[in-house]
Write a protein that holds these residues in place. Sequence first.
Motif, PDB file in Angstrom:
ATOM      1  N   ALA A 212       0.814  -0.458 -10.454  1.00 19.93           N
ATOM      2  CA  ALA A 212       2.036  -1.638 -10.688  1.00 19.93           C
ATOM      3  C   ALA A 212       1.846  -2.855  -9.821  1.00 19.93           C
ATOM      4  CB  ALA A 212       3.370  -1.156 -10.509  1.00 19.93           C
ATOM      5  N   GLY A 213       2.067  -4.045 -10.369  1.00 18.30           N
ATOM      6  CA  GLY A 213       2.201  -5.177  -9.615  1.00 18.30           C
ATOM      7  C   GLY A 213       0.841  -6.209  -9.707  1.00 18.30           C
TER       8      GLY A 213
ATOM      9  N   LYS B 190       2.350  -7.764 -13.750  1.00 17.95           N
ATOM     10  CA  LYS B 190       3.750  -7.615 -13.737  1.00 17.95           C
ATOM     11  C   LYS B 190       4.329  -7.818 -15.095  1.00 17.95           C
ATOM     12  CE  LYS B 190       4.000  -8.837  -8.809  1.00 17.95           C
ATOM     13  NZ  LYS B 190       5.126  -7.928  -8.061  1.00 17.95           N
TER      14      LYS B 190
ATOM     15  N   GLY C 125       4.383  -4.032 -14.676  1.00 15.76           N
ATOM     16  CA  GLY C 125       5.838  -4.226 -13.641  1.00 15.76           C
ATOM     17  C   GLY C 125       5.080  -4.512 -12.331  1.00 15.76           C
TER      18      GLY C 125
ATOM     19  N   LEU D 150      -4.560  -5.967   1.918  1.00 15.62           N
ATOM     20  CA  LEU D 150      -3.803  -6.918   1.696  1.00 15.62           C
ATOM     21  C   LEU D 150      -2.308  -6.792   2.059  1.00 15.62           C
ATOM     22  CD1 LEU D 150      -4.616  -7.186  -2.304  1.00 15.62           C
ATOM     23  CD2 LEU D 150      -5.410  -8.528  -0.615  1.00 15.62           C
TER      24      LEU D 150
ATOM     25  N   PHE E  39       9.215  -8.967  -6.375  1.00 19.74           N
ATOM     26  CA  PHE E  39       9.351  -8.775  -7.830  1.00 19.74           C
ATOM     27  C   PHE E  39       9.413 -10.150  -8.537  1.00 19.74           C
ATOM     28  CE2 PHE E  39      11.828  -4.492  -7.188  1.00 19.74           C
ATOM     29  CZ  PHE E  39      10.846  -3.945  -6.782  1.00 19.74           C
TER      30      PHE E  39
ATOM     31  N   ASN F  20       7.103   0.064 -15.088  1.00 20.94           N
ATOM     32  CA  ASN F  20       7.463   0.293 -13.646  1.00 20.94           C
ATOM     33  C   ASN F  20       8.803  -0.607 -13.625  1.00 20.94           C
ATOM     34  OD1 ASN F  20       8.100  -0.628 -10.716  1.00 20.94           O
ATOM     35  ND2 ASN F  20       6.185   0.829 -10.253  1.00 20.94           N
TER      36      ASN F  20
ATOM     37  N   THR G 133       1.653   6.186  -3.124  1.00 21.64           N
ATOM     38  CA  THR G 133       2.535   5.732  -2.449  1.00 21.64           C
ATOM     39  C   THR G 133       2.746   4.105  -2.773  1.00 21.64           C
ATOM     40  OG1 THR G 133       1.695   4.894  -0.646  1.00 21.64           O
ATOM     41  CG2 THR G 133       2.675   7.234  -0.475  1.00 21.64           C
TER      42      THR G 133
ATOM     43  N   THR H 188       3.298   0.270  -0.981  1.00 21.35           N
ATOM     44  CA  THR H 188       2.608  -0.376   0.336  1.00 21.35           C
ATOM     45  C   THR H 188       3.523   0.031   1.634  1.00 21.35           C
ATOM     46  OG1 THR H 188       4.190  -2.463  -0.052  1.00 21.35           O
ATOM     47  CG2 THR H 188       2.042  -2.402  -0.957  1.00 21.35           C
TER      48      THR H 188
ATOM     49  N   SER I 149      -1.581  -3.182   1.708  1.00 21.63           N
ATOM     50  CA  SER I 149      -2.057  -2.186   1.247  1.00 21.63           C
ATOM     51  C   SER I 149      -3.817  -2.202   1.420  1.00 21.63           C
ATOM     52  CB  SER I 149      -1.883  -2.694  -0.226  1.00 21.63           C
ATOM     53  OG  SER I 149      -2.304  -3.841  -0.592  1.00 21.63           O
TER      54      SER I 149
ATOM     55  N   ILE J 169      -7.518   3.423  -2.304  1.00 16.94           N
ATOM     56  CA  ILE J 169      -8.821   4.179  -2.834  1.00 16.94           C
ATOM     57  C   ILE J 169      -9.654   2.884  -3.335  1.00 16.94           C
ATOM     58  CG2 ILE J 169      -9.404   5.007  -5.015  1.00 16.94           C
ATOM     59  CD1 ILE J 169      -6.833   6.754  -5.251  1.00 16.94           C
TER      60      ILE J 169
ATOM     61  N   VAL K  59      -5.097   2.485  -8.750  1.00 15.41           N
ATOM     62  CA  VAL K  59      -5.865   1.395  -7.706  1.00 15.41           C
ATOM     63  C   VAL K  59      -5.323   0.076  -7.855  1.00 15.41           C
ATOM     64  CG1 VAL K  59      -7.975   2.791  -7.787  1.00 15.41           C
ATOM     65  CG2 VAL K  59      -7.789   0.842  -9.608  1.00 15.41           C
TER      66      VAL K  59
ATOM     67  N   SER L 122      -5.540  -2.613  -4.445  1.00 14.11           N
ATOM     68  CA  SER L 122      -6.422  -3.474  -3.516  1.00 14.11           C
ATOM     69  C   SER L 122      -7.729  -3.293  -3.882  1.00 14.11           C
ATOM     70  CB  SER L 122      -5.996  -2.921  -1.984  1.00 14.11           C
ATOM     71  OG  SER L 122      -4.516  -3.323  -2.025  1.00 14.11           O
TER      72      SER L 122
HETATM   73  C1  LIG Z   1      -0.088  -7.976  -4.388  1.00 10.78           C
HETATM   74  C2  LIG Z   1       0.762  -6.610  -4.690  1.00 10.78           C
HETATM   75  C3  LIG Z   1       1.704  -6.570  -5.690  1.00 10.78           C
HETATM   76  C4  LIG Z   1       2.475  -5.407  -5.820  1.00 10.78           C
HETATM   77  N1  LIG Z   1       3.637  -5.133  -6.624  1.00 10.78           N
HETATM   78  C5  LIG Z   1       3.851  -3.989  -6.801  1.00 10.78           C
HETATM   79  C6  LIG Z   1       5.035  -4.131  -7.866  1.00 10.78           C
HETATM   80  O1  LIG Z   1       5.384  -5.161  -8.360  1.00 10.78           O
HETATM   81  N2  LIG Z   1       5.610  -2.734  -8.063  1.00 10.78           N
HETATM   82  C7  LIG Z   1       5.221  -1.639  -7.408  1.00 10.78           C
HETATM   83  O2  LIG Z   1       5.611  -0.553  -7.701  1.00 10.78           O
HETATM   84  N3  LIG Z   1       3.882  -1.592  -6.784  1.00 10.78           N
HETATM   85  C8  LIG Z   1       3.471  -2.965  -6.272  1.00 10.78           C
HETATM   86  N4  LIG Z   1       2.339  -2.743  -5.373  1.00 10.78           N
HETATM   87  C9  LIG Z   1       1.775  -1.909  -4.874  1.00 10.78           C
HETATM   88  C10 LIG Z   1       0.933  -1.224  -5.556  1.00 10.78           C
HETATM   89  O3  LIG Z   1       1.196  -0.802  -6.875  1.00 10.78           O
HETATM   90  C11 LIG Z   1       0.153   0.157  -4.809  1.00 10.78           C
HETATM   91  O4  LIG Z   1       1.342   1.237  -4.844  1.00 10.78           O
HETATM   92  C12 LIG Z   1       0.100  -0.036  -3.302  1.00 10.78           C
HETATM   93  O5  LIG Z   1      -0.764  -1.383  -3.155  1.00 10.78           O
HETATM   94  C13 LIG Z   1      -1.082   0.731  -2.695  1.00 10.78           C
HETATM   95  O6  LIG Z   1      -2.235   1.029  -3.458  1.00 10.78           O
HETATM   96  P1  LIG Z   1      -3.616   0.121  -3.026  1.00 10.78           P
HETATM   97  O7  LIG Z   1      -3.871   0.360  -1.571  1.00 10.78           O
HETATM   98  O8  LIG Z   1      -4.906   0.621  -3.992  1.00 10.78           O
HETATM   99  O9  LIG Z   1      -3.242  -1.507  -3.271  1.00 10.78           O
HETATM  100  C14 LIG Z   1       1.821  -4.165  -5.195  1.00 10.78           C
HETATM  101  C15 LIG Z   1       0.557  -4.163  -4.287  1.00 10.78           C
HETATM  102  C16 LIG Z   1       0.142  -5.620  -4.075  1.00 10.78           C
HETATM  103  C17 LIG Z   1      -1.183  -5.512  -3.509  1.00 10.78           C
END
Ligand SMILES: Cc1cc2nc3c(=O)[nH]c(=O)nc-3n(C[C@H](O)[C@H](O)[C@H](O)COP(=O)(O)O)c2cc1C
Length: 352
Positions: free
Chosen positions: A67-68, A71, A90, A114, A120, A145, A243, A245, A263, A294, A313, A315
């Motif tokens: 998610a993210g 969005k 989302g 990052l 949101f 989400n 999880t 961030t 993250s 990952i 995934v 980042s």
């Molecule tokens: C820029 C950015 C925006 C994010 N926005 C959301 C979000 O809106 N909702 C959510 O549940 N997680 C959001 N996340 C978290 C990611 O979904 C993910 O759980 C977290 O980044 C860990 O994974 P990664 O290490 O692969 O990035 C966001 C992460 C980043 C980097």
Amino acid sequence: MYRSVLRPLLFRLDAEQAHEVAMWGLSLLDAAPGVAKVLRRRAIPERTSLRMHVAGLDFPNPVGVAAGLDKNAEAIVGLFALGFGAVEVGTVTPRPQPGNDKPRAFRLKEHEALINRFGFNNEGMQAMAGRLRELEWRPAPVGVNIGKNKDTPLEAAVEDYVKCADALSSLADYVVVNLSSPNTPGLRQLQEPEALAKLLHEVRRHVVGRPLFLKIAPDLGDEAIDAVVDVARDCGSDGLICTNTTLTRPVDHALAKEAGGLSGRPLFARSTEVVRRAFQRAGGALPIIGVGGIFDGEDAWKKICAGASLVQVYSGFIYQGPPMVKDILDVLETKVSEAGLASLSQAVGRDA
Ligand SMILES: Cc1cc2nc3c(=O)[nH]c(=O)nc-3n(C[C@H](O)[C@H](O)[C@H](O)COP(=O)(O)O)c2cc1C
């Protein structure tokens, strides 16, 4: 091509602009589903040993978009064209909202990490519902989400989640209650057992005939994870996403002082520990989607062996680009055969 050409160009822009350009590029495929289908076939050859059946849904492969990234559900077709086994859109809130002031996303390149404090920013549930209604090509599950608006008081948060569930769950393959963003004040308090039970109980009644997942923070202590697992099971949740961030800063970097969630690579160890703990507590009875740091197939394999049935995934995708999906699947396929397993599902939790 991504690492040598596209990434250097994108990384010249600030993190949010680069994200907007990339999403715009992917959204162009919305108008060309035929091309997207061909691209997907080329991106990921069929791999039967990597199919997963989780919470009643069939996933053609275990690597989903977290998610993210999308969005507002604008680039689902483009993301499927890259080969992903699921796309989670989302976080969406009932009403549109702008999010926090810019700049609100930072690259810690040396650490492949990052930091973001978007808060949101999204176009609201009606805009998303419209796009999901028009989505004709779903080669894999689409998750939605959901979250609460910033100006909704915490005591009324349940109502926001219920509104989103009512508007969106019939258009999604699964729904995720996000209580783990660090960028909406107070949100993480809703992970505490009493508030969590009330919220999940209510939302569960509104997500009819769809699996309901709960996304949790990496900053919960071990006992708090156990409590969340117990409540999630008791309240009819179908799985956990571990999880979001982290507020911790396991890195030394000039930008580490920026507020927001971290993250990427430095999150891998803790988020994998959370997967392991949750898997152990649930005795494998609550499927887990593992996300956090990952970057390659080895990372994905470790998450799965710790207890994840699927991975996501974000980042890693920003740093590695589109080839990442196939690279992960190649490694996982080799791991499955080297371990003498018939399918990836047999590897879930083998190190837990
Ligand atoms: C820029 C950015 C925006 C994010 N926005 C959301 C979000 O809106 N909702 C959510 O549940 N997680 C959001 N996340 C978290 C990611 O979904 C993910 O759980 C977290 O980044 C860990 O994974 P990664 O290490 O692969 O990035 C966001 C992460 C980043 C980097």
